[in-house]
Design a protein around this motif. Structure first.
Motif, PDB file in Angstrom:
ATOM      1  N   HIS A  41      26.323  47.183  15.894  1.00 39.24           N
ATOM      2  CA  HIS A  41      25.512  47.578  17.034  1.00 39.24           C
ATOM      3  C   HIS A  41      26.161  47.091  18.328  1.00 39.24           C
ATOM      4  N   TYR A  42      27.224  46.292  18.172  1.00 35.54           N
ATOM      5  CA  TYR A  42      27.988  45.744  19.297  1.00 35.54           C
ATOM      6  C   TYR A  42      29.472  45.909  19.003  1.00 35.54           C
ATOM      7  N   LEU A  43      30.264  46.123  20.049  1.00 33.11           N
ATOM      8  CA  LEU A  43      31.701  46.354  19.872  1.00 33.11           C
ATOM      9  C   LEU A  43      32.386  45.212  19.137  1.00 33.11           C
ATOM     10  N   LYS A  44      31.994  43.983  19.422  1.00 32.60           N
ATOM     11  CA  LYS A  44      32.658  42.826  18.814  1.00 32.60           C
ATOM     12  C   LYS A  44      32.451  42.755  17.302  1.00 32.60           C
ATOM     13  N   GLU A  45      31.473  43.486  16.774  1.00 30.62           N
ATOM     14  CA  GLU A  45      31.174  43.434  15.343  1.00 30.62           C
ATOM     15  C   GLU A  45      32.037  44.389  14.518  1.00 30.62           C
ATOM     16  N   ASP A 102      23.904  48.660  21.404  1.00 34.96           N
ATOM     17  CA  ASP A 102      24.236  48.097  22.706  1.00 34.96           C
ATOM     18  C   ASP A 102      24.708  49.209  23.648  1.00 34.96           C
ATOM     19  N   LEU A 103      24.471  49.038  24.931  1.00 34.91           N
ATOM     20  CA  LEU A 103      24.824  50.063  25.911  1.00 34.91           C
ATOM     21  C   LEU A 103      26.332  50.249  26.075  1.00 34.91           C
ATOM     22  N   LEU A 104      27.128  49.332  25.552  1.00 40.08           N
ATOM     23  CA  LEU A 104      28.585  49.491  25.579  1.00 40.08           C
ATOM     24  C   LEU A 104      29.100  50.299  24.391  1.00 40.08           C
ATOM     25  N   MET A 105      28.221  50.617  23.445  1.00 40.10           N
ATOM     26  CA  MET A 105      28.631  51.331  22.224  1.00 40.10           C
ATOM     27  C   MET A 105      28.682  52.839  22.472  1.00 40.10           C
ATOM     28  N   THR A 106      29.537  53.252  23.378  1.00 39.26           N
ATOM     29  CA  THR A 106      29.763  54.677  23.599  1.00 39.26           C
ATOM     30  C   THR A 106      30.802  55.165  22.586  1.00 39.26           C
TER      31      THR A 106
END
Length: 244
Positions: free
Chosen positions: A208-212, A19-23
């Protein structure tokens, strides 16, 4: 012995599926909120974001292990961990030299973004990181070991695993530890494949996502170091991995 919560399978914006938020810094900040103490960024066939990731781990007082998730010729995913950035980057060169001569199709696979030390987008990697590397499973394991690293087969219960691709785990590999996905109970795999009873399981978020992002395991070690981590993976001298 220390008991360190760890998430050792994470994907940043560098992985085409990330995901694009996964910096790097956002991953580290979310992990710290979850009480995770040891991290590994394991982007697909690349380590371009690991140096920056390590910088933010140190900034937020978390430990990290230089790593990458590599896809073998058989399309098997392998988590590759190294003692330092230098050895990881040597592995990256080996991988890059054996990737398909094909550019990433961003519309199909998604962007592959390298970040800078401000946690901003710096550039895009043009290699097709979603492809398989022209190295067999045995060659990958051997070369990782030669560089002082340790390799753990990814998500036994999912596609792109040793079991999905080969149908079994070759005994000559002498594996001690393999990863299972966060959605699987060890007893279910043991019932389905009795020969897995001898394996120690690693369990990560594969986020792949912050919430995970979440800890599913603890490293039982005397102190944090790569040598101690390696002993835990090899289940030596009382070091091990405990699932939470």
């Amino acid at each position: 012995m220390l008991k360190l919560k760890a998430d050792l399978h994470l994907h940043s914006v560098l992985s085409p599926c990330g995901d694009l938020l996964m910096t790097p810094e956002e991953i580290v900040k979310k992990a710290k909120k979850e009480g995770i103490e040891v991290l590994a960024l394991t982007d697909h066939n690349s380590a371009e974001n690991v140096e920056v990731f390590g910088f933010f781990c140190e900034k937020h007082n978390l430990k990290y292990i230089p790593a990458m998730e590599t896809e073998t010729k058989e399309e098997i995913h392998i988590l590759c961990y190294f003692p330092d950035l230098k050895s990881l980057l040597k592995w990256q060169k080996i991988v890059y030299d054996r990737l398909p001569e094909q550019k990433n199709d961003e519309d199909f696979f998604g962007p592959q973004i390298k970040c800078n030390f401000n946690d901003d987008y710096q550039s895009k990697i043009q290699y097709l990181l979603a492809g398989a590397v022209d190295l067999s499973l045995e060659q990958c394991l051997a070369r990782v070991r030669k560089l002082g690293g340790v390799a753990v087969p990814s998500h036994l219960d999912r596609k792109h695993s040793i079991i999905s691709q080969l149908g079994f785990i070759p005994p000559e590999l002498n594996l001690i530890t393999a990863e299972i996905s966060k959605n699987t109970e060890p007893k279910i795999l043991h019932e389905k494949f009795s020969y897995l009873n001898k394996l120690q399981f690693m369990q990560n978020s594969d986020s792949h996502y912050l919430k995970e992002i979440k800890a599913y395991q603890s490293l039982i070690v005397e102190e944090f170091s790569f040598a101690e981590f390696k002993k835990a993976v090899q289940k030596e001298e009382g070091r091990k991995i405990d699932l939470i």
